[in-house]
Write a protein that holds these residues in place. Sequence first.
Motif, PDB file in Angstrom:
ATOM      1  N   MET A  53       0.827  -1.198  -0.043  1.00 53.41           N
ATOM      2  CA  MET A  53       0.058  -0.130   0.092  1.00 53.41           C
ATOM      3  C   MET A  53       0.894   1.256   0.071  1.00 53.41           C
ATOM      4  SD  MET A  53      -2.899   0.851   2.744  1.00 53.41           S
ATOM      5  CE  MET A  53      -4.233   1.759   2.289  1.00 53.41           C
ATOM      6  N   VAL A  54       0.764   2.138  -0.867  1.00 57.14           N
ATOM      7  CA  VAL A  54       1.317   3.561  -0.885  1.00 57.14           C
ATOM      8  C   VAL A  54       0.675   4.459  -0.102  1.00 57.14           C
ATOM      9  CG1 VAL A  54       2.056   5.342  -2.716  1.00 57.14           C
ATOM     10  CG2 VAL A  54       1.683   3.080  -3.447  1.00 57.14           C
ATOM     11  N   GLU A  55       1.796   4.840   0.863  1.00 56.85           N
ATOM     12  CA  GLU A  55       1.353   5.805   1.899  1.00 56.85           C
ATOM     13  C   GLU A  55       1.189   7.432   1.056  1.00 56.85           C
ATOM     14  OE1 GLU A  55       3.369   8.140   5.590  1.00 56.85           O
ATOM     15  OE2 GLU A  55       3.998   5.972   5.330  1.00 56.85           O
ATOM     16  N   SER A  56       0.144   8.126   1.475  1.00 58.45           N
ATOM     17  CA  SER A  56      -0.169   9.368   0.961  1.00 58.45           C
ATOM     18  C   SER A  56       0.898  10.245   1.508  1.00 58.45           C
ATOM     19  CB  SER A  56      -1.754   9.819   1.020  1.00 58.45           C
ATOM     20  OG  SER A  56      -1.857  11.078   0.954  1.00 58.45           O
ATOM     21  N   VAL A  57       1.255  11.183   0.531  1.00 56.79           N
ATOM     22  CA  VAL A  57       2.129  12.328   1.054  1.00 56.79           C
ATOM     23  C   VAL A  57       1.634  13.827   0.421  1.00 56.79           C
ATOM     24  CG1 VAL A  57       4.311  10.886   1.113  1.00 56.79           C
ATOM     25  CG2 VAL A  57       3.900  12.170  -0.988  1.00 56.79           C
ATOM     26  N   LEU A  58       2.154  14.613   1.424  1.00 58.81           N
ATOM     27  CA  LEU A  58       1.670  16.123   1.088  1.00 58.81           C
ATOM     28  C   LEU A  58       3.043  16.936   0.858  1.00 58.81           C
ATOM     29  CD1 LEU A  58      -0.760  16.222   4.086  1.00 58.81           C
ATOM     30  CD2 LEU A  58      -1.257  15.899   1.648  1.00 58.81           C
ATOM     31  N   GLU A  59       2.758  17.908   0.266  1.00 61.75           N
ATOM     32  CA  GLU A  59       3.641  18.948  -0.050  1.00 61.75           C
ATOM     33  C   GLU A  59       3.305  19.970   0.649  1.00 61.75           C
ATOM     34  OE1 GLU A  59       7.427  20.248  -2.298  1.00 61.75           O
ATOM     35  OE2 GLU A  59       6.362  18.419  -2.370  1.00 61.75           O
TER      36      GLU A  59
ATOM     37  N   ALA B 255      -2.229  19.965   2.188  1.00 61.48           N
ATOM     38  CA  ALA B 255      -1.275  19.904   1.085  1.00 61.48           C
ATOM     39  C   ALA B 255      -1.442  21.360   0.752  1.00 61.48           C
ATOM     40  CB  ALA B 255      -1.680  19.204  -0.058  1.00 61.48           C
TER      41      ALA B 255
ATOM     42  N   THR C 217       8.359  17.402   1.534  1.00 59.56           N
ATOM     43  CA  THR C 217       7.148  16.474   1.476  1.00 59.56           C
ATOM     44  C   THR C 217       6.882  15.649   2.948  1.00 59.56           C
ATOM     45  OG1 THR C 217       7.714  16.147  -0.596  1.00 59.56           O
ATOM     46  CG2 THR C 217       6.737  14.439   0.280  1.00 59.56           C
TER      47      THR C 217
ATOM     48  N   PRO D 299       4.151  13.074   5.416  1.00 54.41           N
ATOM     49  CA  PRO D 299       3.126  11.821   5.343  1.00 54.41           C
ATOM     50  C   PRO D 299       1.922  12.392   5.521  1.00 54.41           C
ATOM     51  CG  PRO D 299       4.806  11.307   7.119  1.00 54.41           C
ATOM     52  CD  PRO D 299       5.303  12.530   6.310  1.00 54.41           C
ATOM     53  N   ALA D 300       0.930  12.007   4.844  1.00 57.78           N
ATOM     54  CA  ALA D 300      -0.633  12.533   5.349  1.00 57.78           C
ATOM     55  C   ALA D 300      -0.715  12.196   6.835  1.00 57.78           C
ATOM     56  CB  ALA D 300      -1.488  11.879   4.767  1.00 57.78           C
TER      57      ALA D 300
END
Length: 104
Positions: A1-7, A71, A24, A26-27
Motif C-alpha cells: 500500500m502506498v502512503e499518501s504524502v503532502l507538499e 497540502a 514532503t 506523510p498525510a
Amino acid sequence: MVESVLEVEVVYAAVDRQVLLSVTVPAGATVRDALRKSGVGAEFPELDLASCPVGIFGKAIADPDARVVLAGERIEIYRPLLADPKEVRRLRAAKAAEAKARNQ
C-alpha cells in the motif's frame, strides 16, 4: 500500500536572511513534524523548533503539536518582537504631545 504524502512550505526570516523550504510529509503529519523534517533547524541553530511560535498563512497556531498540515500550506516561523508595538505607539504619542506643548 502506498502512503499518501503532502507538499508543504516552511518559511523563516532571520534578521539577515530568509529561507523558503518545500517539504514532503506523510498525510497526518503535524506542524511540528513538518518543521523537524524541513531541516530549518540545521540552517538556523538558534531556533527552538519544539517551542517556537508558528502560524499558517499568517494565522497563529495554538497547538502545533496537534495541528495536522494540509497540502499546499505555508508554515511560518515567527521571531520574537524587538519592541512592543503598543509601547512604541505610546512613546511616539507622548513625544508628539510634548513637542506640541513646547511649541505653544
